[in-house]
Scaffold this motif. Sequence first.
Motif, short mmCIF file in Angstrom:
data_model
loop_
_atom_site.label_atom_id
_atom_site.label_comp_id
_atom_site.label_asym_id
_atom_site.label_seq_id
_atom_site.Cartn_x
_atom_site.Cartn_y
_atom_site.Cartn_z
N GLU A 1 0.85 -1.18 0.00
CA GLU A 1 0.00 0.00 0.00
C GLU A 1 0.89 1.24 0.00
O GLU A 1 2.07 1.17 0.34
CB GLU A 1 -0.88 -0.01 1.26
CG GLU A 1 -2.13 0.84 1.18
CD GLU A 1 -3.07 0.53 2.34
OE1 GLU A 1 -4.27 0.73 2.19
OE2 GLU A 1 -2.59 0.08 3.40
N LYS A 2 0.31 2.37 -0.38
CA LYS A 2 1.05 3.62 -0.25
C LYS A 2 1.39 3.83 1.22
O LYS A 2 0.54 3.64 2.09
CB LYS A 2 0.21 4.79 -0.75
CG LYS A 2 0.06 4.90 -2.25
CD LYS A 2 -0.79 6.11 -2.62
CE LYS A 2 -0.16 7.40 -2.10
NZ LYS A 2 -0.96 8.59 -2.49
N PRO A 3 2.63 4.24 1.53
CA PRO A 3 3.01 4.43 2.93
C PRO A 3 2.09 5.38 3.68
O PRO A 3 1.75 5.13 4.84
CB PRO A 3 4.43 4.99 2.83
CG PRO A 3 4.96 4.45 1.55
CD PRO A 3 3.78 4.42 0.62
N THR A 4 1.67 6.46 3.05
CA THR A 4 0.82 7.42 3.74
C THR A 4 -0.54 6.81 4.07
O THR A 4 -1.08 7.01 5.16
CB THR A 4 0.63 8.69 2.89
OG1 THR A 4 0.18 8.32 1.58
CG2 THR A 4 1.95 9.44 2.76
N THR A 5 -1.10 6.04 3.14
CA THR A 5 -2.39 5.40 3.38
C THR A 5 -2.27 4.34 4.48
O THR A 5 -3.13 4.25 5.37
CB THR A 5 -2.91 4.74 2.09
OG1 THR A 5 -2.99 5.73 1.06
CG2 THR A 5 -4.28 4.12 2.31
N ALA A 6 -1.20 3.54 4.41
CA ALA A 6 -0.98 2.50 5.41
C ALA A 6 -0.82 3.08 6.80
O ALA A 6 -1.29 2.53 7.79
CB ALA A 6 0.25 1.68 5.04
N LEU A 7 -0.17 4.22 6.85
CA LEU A 7 0.10 4.88 8.13
C LEU A 7 -1.19 5.29 8.82
O LEU A 7 -1.40 5.02 10.00
CB LEU A 7 0.97 6.10 7.89
CG LEU A 7 1.56 6.82 9.09
CD1 LEU A 7 2.52 5.92 9.82
CD2 LEU A 7 2.25 8.09 8.65
N VAL A 8 -2.06 5.96 8.08
CA VAL A 8 -3.33 6.42 8.65
C VAL A 8 -4.18 5.24 9.08
O VAL A 8 -4.80 5.24 10.15
CB VAL A 8 -4.08 7.30 7.64
CG1 VAL A 8 -5.45 7.68 8.17
CG2 VAL A 8 -3.27 8.57 7.33
N ARG A 9 -4.19 4.19 8.26
CA ARG A 9 -5.00 3.01 8.58
C ARG A 9 -4.47 2.31 9.83
O ARG A 9 -5.23 1.94 10.73
CB ARG A 9 -4.99 2.05 7.39
CG ARG A 9 -5.97 0.88 7.54
CD ARG A 9 -5.72 -0.16 6.46
NE ARG A 9 -5.69 0.41 5.13
CZ ARG A 9 -6.75 0.68 4.40
NH1 ARG A 9 -7.96 0.42 4.89
NH2 ARG A 9 -6.64 1.19 3.19
N ALA A 10 -3.16 2.14 9.91
CA ALA A 10 -2.56 1.39 11.02
C ALA A 10 -2.70 2.11 12.36
O ALA A 10 -2.77 1.48 13.41
CB ALA A 10 -1.08 1.13 10.73
#
Length: 300
Positions: free
Chosen positions: A248-257
Amino acid sequence: MLRPVVAGVDGSVESLAAAAWAAREAQRRNRPLHLVHAWDWRPRGQEREIAGAAQRHLARRALRQAEERVRAECPDVRLGDEQMEGPATAALLKAADQAELLVLGSRGLSGFTGFLVGSVALGVVAKATRPVVLVRADEEAADEHLPTDEAEASTDTGYRDVVLAIDLDEACDEVIEFAFEAARLRHARLRAVHAWRAAGPVGVGAGEIGLVQESWQGEEWLGFLKAVLQVWQDKYPDVEVLATVVEEKPTTALVRASTGASLLVVGHRLAERPVGPRTGPVTHAAIHHVGCPVAVVPHV
Protein backbone atom coordinates in the motif's frame (compact mmCIF):
# COMPACT_ATOMS: atom_id res chain seq x y z
CA MET A 1 20.38 15.89 35.76
CA LEU A 2 17.38 14.27 34.12
CA ARG A 3 16.08 15.93 30.99
CA PRO A 4 12.48 17.09 31.56
CA VAL A 5 9.45 16.50 29.41
CA VAL A 6 8.66 19.99 28.04
CA ALA A 7 5.22 21.23 26.97
CA GLY A 8 4.67 24.44 25.02
CA VAL A 9 1.58 26.29 26.29
CA ASP A 10 -0.20 29.40 25.02
CA GLY A 11 -3.57 29.30 26.77
CA SER A 12 -5.34 27.47 23.93
CA VAL A 13 -7.43 24.34 24.43
CA GLU A 14 -4.96 22.31 22.40
CA SER A 15 -2.00 23.43 24.50
CA LEU A 16 -3.85 22.44 27.69
CA ALA A 17 -4.41 18.96 26.24
CA ALA A 18 -0.71 18.84 25.34
CA ALA A 19 0.26 19.84 28.89
CA ALA A 20 -1.93 17.08 30.35
CA TRP A 21 -0.50 14.46 27.96
CA ALA A 22 3.02 15.68 28.77
CA ALA A 23 2.32 15.31 32.49
CA ARG A 24 1.22 11.70 32.03
CA GLU A 25 4.31 11.01 29.92
CA ALA A 26 6.56 12.64 32.51
CA GLN A 27 5.13 10.31 35.16
CA ARG A 28 5.58 7.29 32.91
CA ARG A 29 9.23 8.25 32.38
CA ASN A 30 9.80 9.43 35.96
CA ARG A 31 10.87 12.82 34.64
CA PRO A 32 10.01 16.37 35.71
CA LEU A 33 7.58 18.38 33.60
CA HIS A 34 8.55 21.85 32.41
CA LEU A 35 5.90 24.19 30.96
CA VAL A 36 7.12 26.86 28.53
CA HIS A 37 5.32 29.92 27.20
CA ALA A 38 7.08 31.87 24.43
CA TRP A 39 6.16 35.43 23.50
CA ASP A 40 7.59 37.89 21.01
CA TRP A 41 6.09 41.35 21.34
CA ARG A 42 8.54 44.22 21.20
CA PRO A 43 6.82 47.60 20.96
CA ARG A 44 8.92 50.73 20.81
CA GLY A 45 8.99 53.95 22.78
CA GLN A 46 6.90 54.68 25.84
CA GLU A 47 4.56 51.72 25.28
CA ARG A 48 7.34 49.18 25.69
CA GLU A 49 7.24 48.87 29.48
CA ILE A 50 3.44 48.76 29.67
CA ALA A 51 3.15 46.30 26.79
CA GLY A 52 5.86 44.09 28.26
CA ALA A 53 4.07 43.95 31.61
CA ALA A 54 0.80 43.07 29.89
CA GLN A 55 2.46 40.30 27.90
CA ARG A 56 4.07 38.84 31.01
CA HIS A 57 0.67 38.87 32.71
CA LEU A 58 -0.88 36.95 29.79
CA ALA A 59 2.00 34.49 29.84
CA ARG A 60 1.60 33.94 33.57
CA ARG A 61 -2.13 33.31 33.10
CA ALA A 62 -1.49 30.76 30.34
CA LEU A 63 1.06 28.96 32.50
CA ARG A 64 -1.29 29.00 35.51
CA GLN A 65 -4.12 27.49 33.46
CA ALA A 66 -1.80 24.73 32.26
CA GLU A 67 -0.55 24.11 35.80
CA GLU A 68 -4.13 23.75 37.05
CA ARG A 69 -4.91 21.22 34.30
CA VAL A 70 -1.74 19.28 35.09
CA ARG A 71 -2.35 19.23 38.84
CA ALA A 72 -5.91 18.02 38.31
CA GLU A 73 -4.68 15.00 36.33
CA CYS A 74 -1.22 14.33 37.77
CA PRO A 75 -0.95 15.94 41.21
CA ASP A 76 2.39 14.27 42.02
CA VAL A 77 4.33 15.27 38.91
CA ARG A 78 7.41 17.45 39.49
CA LEU A 79 6.46 20.71 37.83
CA GLY A 80 8.26 23.86 36.74
CA ASP A 81 7.52 26.65 34.28
CA GLU A 82 9.25 29.34 32.29
CA GLN A 83 8.49 32.37 30.15
CA MET A 84 10.72 32.72 27.09
CA GLU A 85 10.97 35.87 25.00
CA GLY A 86 11.61 35.60 21.28
CA PRO A 87 9.97 34.09 18.20
CA ALA A 88 7.92 31.11 19.33
CA THR A 89 9.55 28.59 16.98
CA ALA A 90 13.09 29.58 17.99
CA ALA A 91 12.19 29.62 21.69
CA LEU A 92 10.57 26.19 21.57
CA LEU A 93 13.49 24.73 19.62
CA LYS A 94 15.81 26.05 22.31
CA ALA A 95 13.66 24.45 25.00
CA ALA A 96 13.53 21.18 23.06
CA ASP A 97 17.32 20.97 22.95
CA GLN A 98 17.32 20.48 26.73
CA ALA A 99 14.29 18.18 26.83
CA GLU A 100 13.68 14.46 26.86
CA LEU A 101 10.88 15.29 24.44
CA LEU A 102 8.75 18.31 23.54
CA VAL A 103 4.94 18.18 23.49
CA LEU A 104 2.82 20.62 21.48
CA GLY A 105 -0.92 20.93 20.93
CA SER A 106 -2.57 20.77 17.55
CA ARG A 107 -6.20 21.55 16.87
CA GLY A 108 -8.36 18.66 15.69
CA LEU A 109 -10.27 19.04 12.45
CA SER A 110 -14.00 19.08 13.19
CA GLY A 111 -15.67 16.10 11.55
CA PHE A 112 -12.36 14.52 10.54
CA THR A 113 -9.54 12.71 12.25
CA GLY A 114 -6.16 14.34 12.29
CA PHE A 115 -4.69 17.73 13.03
CA LEU A 116 -4.76 21.31 11.94
CA VAL A 117 -1.09 22.10 12.39
CA GLY A 118 0.09 25.68 12.82
CA SER A 119 3.26 27.18 11.42
CA VAL A 120 4.99 27.14 14.82
CA ALA A 121 4.42 23.41 15.31
CA LEU A 122 5.51 22.65 11.74
CA GLY A 123 8.64 24.74 12.17
CA VAL A 124 9.53 22.97 15.40
CA VAL A 125 8.92 19.48 13.98
CA ALA A 126 11.05 20.26 10.92
CA LYS A 127 14.08 21.45 12.86
CA ALA A 128 13.97 19.93 16.35
CA THR A 129 16.84 17.64 17.28
CA ARG A 130 14.79 15.97 20.02
CA PRO A 131 11.49 14.05 19.67
CA VAL A 132 8.35 16.17 19.31
CA VAL A 133 4.86 14.87 20.14
CA LEU A 134 1.73 16.50 18.70
CA VAL A 135 -1.50 16.12 20.68
CA ARG A 136 -5.07 16.89 19.59
CA ALA A 137 -7.19 19.43 21.44
CA ASP A 138 -9.73 16.77 22.49
CA GLU A 139 -7.21 14.15 23.63
CA GLU A 140 -8.11 12.65 27.01
CA ALA A 141 -6.28 10.19 29.26
CA ALA A 142 -8.85 7.47 28.50
CA ASP A 143 -8.13 7.76 24.77
CA GLU A 144 -4.79 6.03 25.36
CA HIS A 145 -6.49 3.01 26.90
CA LEU A 146 -8.58 0.15 25.57
CA PRO A 147 -12.33 0.41 26.17
CA THR A 148 -13.97 -1.74 28.82
CA ASP A 149 -15.93 -4.87 27.98
CA GLU A 150 -18.98 -2.61 27.92
CA ALA A 151 -17.24 -0.40 25.32
CA GLU A 152 -16.90 2.46 27.80
CA ALA A 153 -13.91 4.80 28.10
CA SER A 154 -11.64 4.06 31.05
CA THR A 155 -8.12 4.65 32.35
CA ASP A 156 -8.19 1.36 34.29
CA THR A 157 -7.76 -0.83 31.21
CA GLY A 158 -4.54 -1.60 29.35
CA TYR A 159 -3.00 0.74 26.81
CA ARG A 160 -3.81 0.64 23.14
CA ASP A 161 -1.01 -0.35 20.71
CA VAL A 162 1.98 1.83 20.06
CA VAL A 163 2.43 1.90 16.27
CA LEU A 164 5.85 2.29 14.66
CA ALA A 165 6.01 3.38 11.04
CA ILE A 166 9.26 1.89 9.77
CA ASP A 167 10.97 2.42 6.44
CA LEU A 168 13.20 -0.59 5.88
CA ASP A 169 15.24 1.30 3.30
CA GLU A 170 16.55 3.50 6.11
CA ALA A 171 15.59 1.89 9.43
CA CYS A 172 16.89 4.22 12.16
CA ASP A 173 17.85 3.11 15.65
CA GLU A 174 16.63 6.35 17.26
CA VAL A 175 13.11 5.91 15.91
CA ILE A 176 12.88 2.19 16.72
CA GLU A 177 14.25 2.66 20.23
CA PHE A 178 11.77 5.46 20.98
CA ALA A 179 8.88 3.22 19.92
CA PHE A 180 10.07 0.23 21.97
CA GLU A 181 10.58 2.41 25.04
CA ALA A 182 7.13 3.97 24.63
CA ALA A 183 5.59 0.50 24.44
CA ARG A 184 7.57 -0.71 27.45
CA LEU A 185 6.48 2.25 29.57
CA ARG A 186 2.84 1.56 28.73
CA HIS A 187 3.05 -2.26 28.90
CA ALA A 188 1.52 -2.04 25.43
CA ARG A 189 1.95 -4.06 22.28
CA LEU A 190 4.22 -2.55 19.64
CA ARG A 191 2.88 -2.83 16.12
CA ALA A 192 5.62 -2.20 13.54
CA VAL A 193 4.32 -1.43 10.05
CA HIS A 194 6.22 -1.28 6.79
CA ALA A 195 4.46 -0.40 3.53
CA TRP A 196 5.83 -1.53 0.20
CA ARG A 197 4.82 -1.11 -3.42
CA ALA A 198 5.03 -3.88 -6.00
CA ALA A 199 7.79 -3.47 -8.55
CA GLY A 200 6.79 -2.62 -12.09
CA PRO A 201 7.47 -4.80 -15.12
CA VAL A 202 11.12 -5.75 -15.53
CA GLY A 203 12.91 -6.83 -18.65
CA VAL A 204 14.02 -10.48 -18.83
CA GLY A 205 15.27 -10.60 -22.37
CA ALA A 206 15.04 -9.05 -25.79
CA GLY A 207 11.39 -8.20 -26.43
CA GLU A 208 10.18 -9.93 -23.25
CA ILE A 209 8.64 -8.54 -20.08
CA GLY A 210 8.50 -10.38 -16.76
CA LEU A 211 6.57 -9.52 -13.60
CA VAL A 212 8.13 -9.75 -10.18
CA GLN A 213 6.15 -12.16 -8.02
CA GLU A 214 4.34 -10.05 -5.44
CA SER A 215 3.78 -12.93 -2.99
CA TRP A 216 7.46 -13.56 -2.36
CA GLN A 217 8.11 -9.83 -2.25
CA GLY A 218 5.80 -9.52 0.73
CA GLU A 219 7.42 -12.53 2.43
CA GLU A 220 10.87 -11.04 1.85
CA TRP A 221 9.86 -7.71 3.35
CA LEU A 222 8.30 -9.40 6.38
CA GLY A 223 11.44 -11.46 6.95
CA PHE A 224 13.58 -8.35 6.69
CA LEU A 225 11.34 -6.46 9.12
CA LYS A 226 11.47 -9.27 11.68
CA ALA A 227 15.25 -9.42 11.39
CA VAL A 228 15.56 -5.67 12.00
CA LEU A 229 13.24 -5.85 15.01
CA GLN A 230 14.86 -8.94 16.54
CA VAL A 231 17.81 -6.99 17.93
CA TRP A 232 15.40 -4.66 19.73
CA GLN A 233 13.18 -7.48 20.93
CA ASP A 234 16.25 -8.95 22.60
CA LYS A 235 16.80 -5.60 24.38
CA TYR A 236 13.10 -5.28 25.28
CA PRO A 237 12.01 -8.85 26.01
CA ASP A 238 8.85 -7.74 27.83
CA VAL A 239 7.47 -5.89 24.79
CA GLU A 240 5.09 -7.88 22.60
CA VAL A 241 5.77 -7.09 18.94
CA LEU A 242 3.53 -7.52 15.93
CA ALA A 243 5.40 -7.09 12.64
CA THR A 244 3.24 -6.18 9.66
CA VAL A 245 3.99 -5.45 6.02
CA VAL A 246 1.33 -4.14 3.66
CA GLU A 247 1.30 -3.54 -0.06
CA GLU A 248 0.00 0.00 0.00
CA LYS A 249 1.05 3.62 -0.25
CA PRO A 250 3.01 4.43 2.93
CA THR A 251 0.82 7.42 3.74
CA THR A 252 -2.39 5.40 3.38
CA ALA A 253 -0.98 2.50 5.41
CA LEU A 254 0.10 4.88 8.13
CA VAL A 255 -3.33 6.42 8.65
CA ARG A 256 -5.00 3.01 8.58
CA ALA A 257 -2.56 1.39 11.02
CA SER A 258 -2.78 4.20 13.56
CA THR A 259 -6.56 3.94 13.94
CA GLY A 260 -7.20 2.97 17.54
CA ALA A 261 -3.56 3.38 18.62
CA SER A 262 -2.35 5.16 21.76
CA LEU A 263 0.68 6.63 19.97
CA LEU A 264 2.15 6.69 16.47
CA VAL A 265 5.94 6.95 16.12
CA VAL A 266 7.44 8.22 12.87
CA GLY A 267 10.92 9.32 11.89
CA HIS A 268 12.04 12.60 10.40
CA ARG A 269 15.37 12.97 8.64
CA LEU A 270 17.12 16.20 9.54
CA ALA A 271 18.26 17.94 6.37
CA GLU A 272 21.77 19.34 6.35
CA ARG A 273 20.41 22.69 5.23
CA PRO A 274 16.71 22.81 6.11
CA VAL A 275 14.82 25.52 4.26
CA GLY A 276 11.48 26.34 5.85
CA PRO A 277 9.24 23.97 7.81
CA ARG A 278 9.66 20.94 5.57
CA THR A 279 8.95 17.32 6.43
CA GLY A 280 8.85 14.19 4.31
CA PRO A 281 5.56 12.93 2.83
CA VAL A 282 5.03 10.19 5.43
CA THR A 283 5.69 12.50 8.39
CA HIS A 284 3.52 15.15 6.73
CA ALA A 285 0.65 12.67 6.40
CA ALA A 286 1.06 11.57 10.01
CA ILE A 287 0.90 15.02 11.55
CA HIS A 288 -2.04 16.10 9.41
CA HIS A 289 -4.26 13.02 9.14
CA VAL A 290 -3.69 10.69 12.10
CA GLY A 291 -6.09 10.85 15.02
CA CYS A 292 -3.87 9.70 17.91
CA PRO A 293 -0.84 11.55 19.36
CA VAL A 294 2.10 11.50 16.95
CA ALA A 295 5.74 11.32 18.04
CA VAL A 296 8.14 12.64 15.40
CA VAL A 297 11.66 11.37 16.13
CA PRO A 298 14.50 13.14 14.32
CA HIS A 299 17.47 11.28 12.89
CA VAL A 300 20.39 11.97 10.56
